[in-house]
Design a protein around this motif. Structure first.
Motif, PDB file in Angstrom:
ATOM      1  N   ALA A  65     -23.987   3.674  -5.657  1.00 53.25           N
ATOM      2  CA  ALA A  65     -24.334   5.090  -5.520  1.00 53.25           C
ATOM      3  C   ALA A  65     -23.220   5.985  -6.057  1.00 53.25           C
ATOM      4  N   GLU A  66     -21.957   5.618  -5.810  1.00 57.51           N
ATOM      5  CA  GLU A  66     -20.832   6.412  -6.316  1.00 57.51           C
ATOM      6  C   GLU A  66     -20.765   6.351  -7.835  1.00 57.51           C
ATOM      7  N   TYR A  67     -21.020   5.166  -8.393  1.00 52.98           N
ATOM      8  CA  TYR A  67     -21.026   5.046  -9.851  1.00 52.98           C
ATOM      9  C   TYR A  67     -22.051   5.986 -10.458  1.00 52.98           C
ATOM     10  N   HIS A  68     -23.278   5.979  -9.934  1.00 52.26           N
ATOM     11  CA  HIS A  68     -24.334   6.823 -10.490  1.00 52.26           C
ATOM     12  C   HIS A  68     -24.038   8.301 -10.255  1.00 52.26           C
ATOM     13  N   LEU A  69     -23.405   8.638  -9.120  1.00 53.67           N
ATOM     14  CA  LEU A  69     -23.053  10.027  -8.849  1.00 53.67           C
ATOM     15  C   LEU A  69     -22.063  10.536  -9.895  1.00 53.67           C
ATOM     16  N   PHE A  70     -20.996   9.772 -10.146  1.00 53.77           N
ATOM     17  CA  PHE A  70     -19.992  10.228 -11.104  1.00 53.77           C
ATOM     18  C   PHE A  70     -20.514  10.185 -12.529  1.00 53.77           C
ATOM     19  N   ASP A  71     -21.395   9.244 -12.831  1.00 52.36           N
ATOM     20  CA  ASP A  71     -21.970   9.200 -14.168  1.00 52.36           C
ATOM     21  C   ASP A  71     -22.872  10.409 -14.390  1.00 52.36           C
ATOM     22  N   ARG A  72     -23.569  10.831 -13.348  1.00 54.32           N
ATOM     23  CA  ARG A  72     -24.401  12.041 -13.451  1.00 54.32           C
ATOM     24  C   ARG A  72     -23.515  13.282 -13.524  1.00 54.32           C
ATOM     25  N   ALA A  73     -22.461  13.321 -12.707  1.00 55.99           N
ATOM     26  CA  ALA A  73     -21.543  14.455 -12.734  1.00 55.99           C
ATOM     27  C   ALA A  73     -20.873  14.580 -14.095  1.00 55.99           C
ATOM     28  N   ARG A  74     -20.599  13.446 -14.729  1.00 59.23           N
ATOM     29  CA  ARG A  74     -20.007  13.455 -16.074  1.00 59.23           C
ATOM     30  C   ARG A  74     -20.892  14.243 -17.039  1.00 59.23           C
ATOM     31  N   LEU A 104      -5.918   5.632  -3.745  1.00 57.78           N
ATOM     32  CA  LEU A 104      -5.985   6.303  -2.449  1.00 57.78           C
ATOM     33  C   LEU A 104      -5.784   5.305  -1.319  1.00 57.78           C
ATOM     34  N   ASP A 105      -5.179   5.756  -0.220  1.00 58.39           N
ATOM     35  CA  ASP A 105      -5.048   4.883   0.934  1.00 58.39           C
ATOM     36  C   ASP A 105      -6.433   4.638   1.535  1.00 58.39           C
ATOM     37  N   PRO A 106      -6.629   3.513   2.232  1.00 60.25           N
ATOM     38  CA  PRO A 106      -7.964   3.149   2.726  1.00 60.25           C
ATOM     39  C   PRO A 106      -8.641   4.213   3.575  1.00 60.25           C
ATOM     40  N   ALA A 107      -7.878   4.899   4.437  1.00 56.72           N
ATOM     41  CA  ALA A 107      -8.487   5.901   5.318  1.00 56.72           C
ATOM     42  C   ALA A 107      -9.043   7.076   4.510  1.00 56.72           C
ATOM     43  N   THR A 108      -8.239   7.581   3.567  1.00 54.19           N
ATOM     44  CA  THR A 108      -8.695   8.693   2.742  1.00 54.19           C
ATOM     45  C   THR A 108      -9.868   8.277   1.867  1.00 54.19           C
ATOM     46  N   ARG A 109      -9.777   7.058   1.328  1.00 58.30           N
ATOM     47  CA  ARG A 109     -10.872   6.572   0.464  1.00 58.30           C
ATOM     48  C   ARG A 109     -12.179   6.459   1.247  1.00 58.30           C
ATOM     49  N   LYS A 110     -12.107   5.998   2.488  1.00 56.82           N
ATOM     50  CA  LYS A 110     -13.309   5.869   3.312  1.00 56.82           C
ATOM     51  C   LYS A 110     -13.906   7.238   3.614  1.00 56.82           C
ATOM     52  N   GLU A 111     -13.056   8.198   3.959  1.00 60.23           N
ATOM     53  CA  GLU A 111     -13.535   9.545   4.252  1.00 60.23           C
ATOM     54  C   GLU A 111     -14.174  10.169   3.016  1.00 60.23           C
ATOM     55  N   LEU A 112     -13.511  10.021   1.877  1.00 59.20           N
ATOM     56  CA  LEU A 112     -14.037  10.592   0.651  1.00 59.20           C
ATOM     57  C   LEU A 112     -15.363   9.936   0.285  1.00 59.20           C
ATOM     58  N   GLY A 113     -15.473   8.633   0.501  1.00 58.47           N
ATOM     59  CA  GLY A 113     -16.724   7.945   0.228  1.00 58.47           C
ATOM     60  C   GLY A 113     -17.875   8.511   1.046  1.00 58.47           C
ATOM     61  N   ALA A 114     -17.606   8.819   2.315  1.00 60.80           N
ATOM     62  CA  ALA A 114     -18.628   9.423   3.173  1.00 60.80           C
ATOM     63  C   ALA A 114     -18.994  10.816   2.659  1.00 60.80           C
ATOM     64  N   GLY A 115     -17.982  11.568   2.205  1.00 59.48           N
ATOM     65  CA  GLY A 115     -18.238  12.890   1.660  1.00 59.48           C
ATOM     66  C   GLY A 115     -19.082  12.840   0.395  1.00 59.48           C
ATOM     67  N   LEU A 116     -18.794  11.886  -0.482  1.00 58.15           N
ATOM     68  CA  LEU A 116     -19.571  11.729  -1.711  1.00 58.15           C
ATOM     69  C   LEU A 116     -21.023  11.374  -1.402  1.00 58.15           C
ATOM     70  N   SER A 117     -21.223  10.538  -0.394  1.00 57.68           N
ATOM     71  CA  SER A 117     -22.582  10.168   0.010  1.00 57.68           C
ATOM     72  C   SER A 117     -23.348  11.381   0.511  1.00 57.68           C
ATOM     73  N   LEU A 118     -22.684  12.210   1.289  1.00 54.50           N
ATOM     74  CA  LEU A 118     -23.328  13.417   1.798  1.00 54.50           C
ATOM     75  C   LEU A 118     -23.671  14.360   0.646  1.00 54.50           C
ATOM     76  N   PHE A 119     -22.741  14.527  -0.303  1.00 57.10           N
ATOM     77  CA  PHE A 119     -22.983  15.388  -1.456  1.00 57.10           C
ATOM     78  C   PHE A 119     -24.225  14.940  -2.211  1.00 57.10           C
ATOM     79  N   ASP A 120     -24.380  13.642  -2.387  1.00 55.04           N
ATOM     80  CA  ASP A 120     -25.511  13.092  -3.132  1.00 55.04           C
ATOM     81  C   ASP A 120     -26.828  13.285  -2.381  1.00 55.04           C
ATOM     82  N   ASN A 121     -26.796  13.146  -1.047  1.00 58.06           N
ATOM     83  CA  ASN A 121     -28.026  13.123  -0.258  1.00 58.06           C
ATOM     84  C   ASN A 121     -28.458  14.459   0.328  1.00 58.06           C
TER      85      ASN A 121
END
Length: 211
Positions: A65-74, A104-121
């Protein structure tokens, strides 16, 4: 700008915009929203044709999902058609984003991943589909609205834009149309010294200073 430096910038933007307590509250709200969509019988809207598309073999640090999000954002954020700029299709934009996020450190990466999912959905509520399925004009309008929205919206928009733009412009092939001939730090052989320390407050006793 190298990927490690860019990762530090992304972390600083994220931490300034999203305090941990805010993020947890927001994250719980995002989960509740997703649950409400499913419970309301709209789970089909959250599906996307992109879900059926394979990802390249090099995609190891991004979810599909992150790959497709950034490819679309590109595509949305780098509309170079009709200009002398290099087509983003010819530049490893998403691969560079993946490299940056890997620092990114694991905690920040996990939080950002959740944020990216919310942005997409989250646009399912307003558009009946995910961000990756919006038309170009709709997607750009979304970035514009979120860029002037809440702190959380502005933070996510800024992070996505910075990741995509820096991933594009860090490639030397993109420089000639702008007549940029490379960072002077590389041409002059300047050593990167890291971030400068914050100025220290004088340790003068207040009473002595007043005297």
């Amino acid at each position: 700008m190298n990927s490690q430096f860019q990762a530090r910038q992304i972390k600083q933007i994220w931490q300034r915009g999203v305090a941990r307590r805010q993020f947890l509250k927001w994250g719980l709200g995002g989960v509740a929203a997703a649950t409400a969509i499913a419970a309301g019988g709209f789970a089909l809207l959250r599906r996307s044709p992109h879900d059926e598309l394979p990802t390249p073999d090099w995609v190891t640090g991004l979810s599909a999902a992150e790959y497709h999000l950034f490819d679309r954002a590109r595509v949305v954020l780098l509309p170079v058609e009709g200009t002398p700029l290099v087509d983003s299709e010819a530049v490893p934009v998403v691969a560079n984003v993946q490299t940056t996020l890997s620092y990114l450190d694991p905690a920040t990466r996990k939080e950002l991943g959740a944020g990216l999912s919310l942005f997409d959905n989250v646009v399912v509520f307003s558009h009946g589909c995910r961000f990756v399925d919006l038309e170009d004009a709709q997607a750009r309008a979304l970035f514009d609205r979120w860029g002037e929205g809440s702190v959380l919206q502005r933070t996510l928009t800024t992070v996505i834009k910075q990741l995509v733009y820096s991933a594009y412009w860090q490639e030397p092939v993109t420089w000639p149309p702008t007549e940029f001939d490379g960072p002077v730090s590389e041409k002059w052989g300047l050593e990167y010294l890291g971030n400068a320390p914050m100025p220290q407050q004088p340790t003068i006793d207040v009473e002595q200073e007043q005297a």
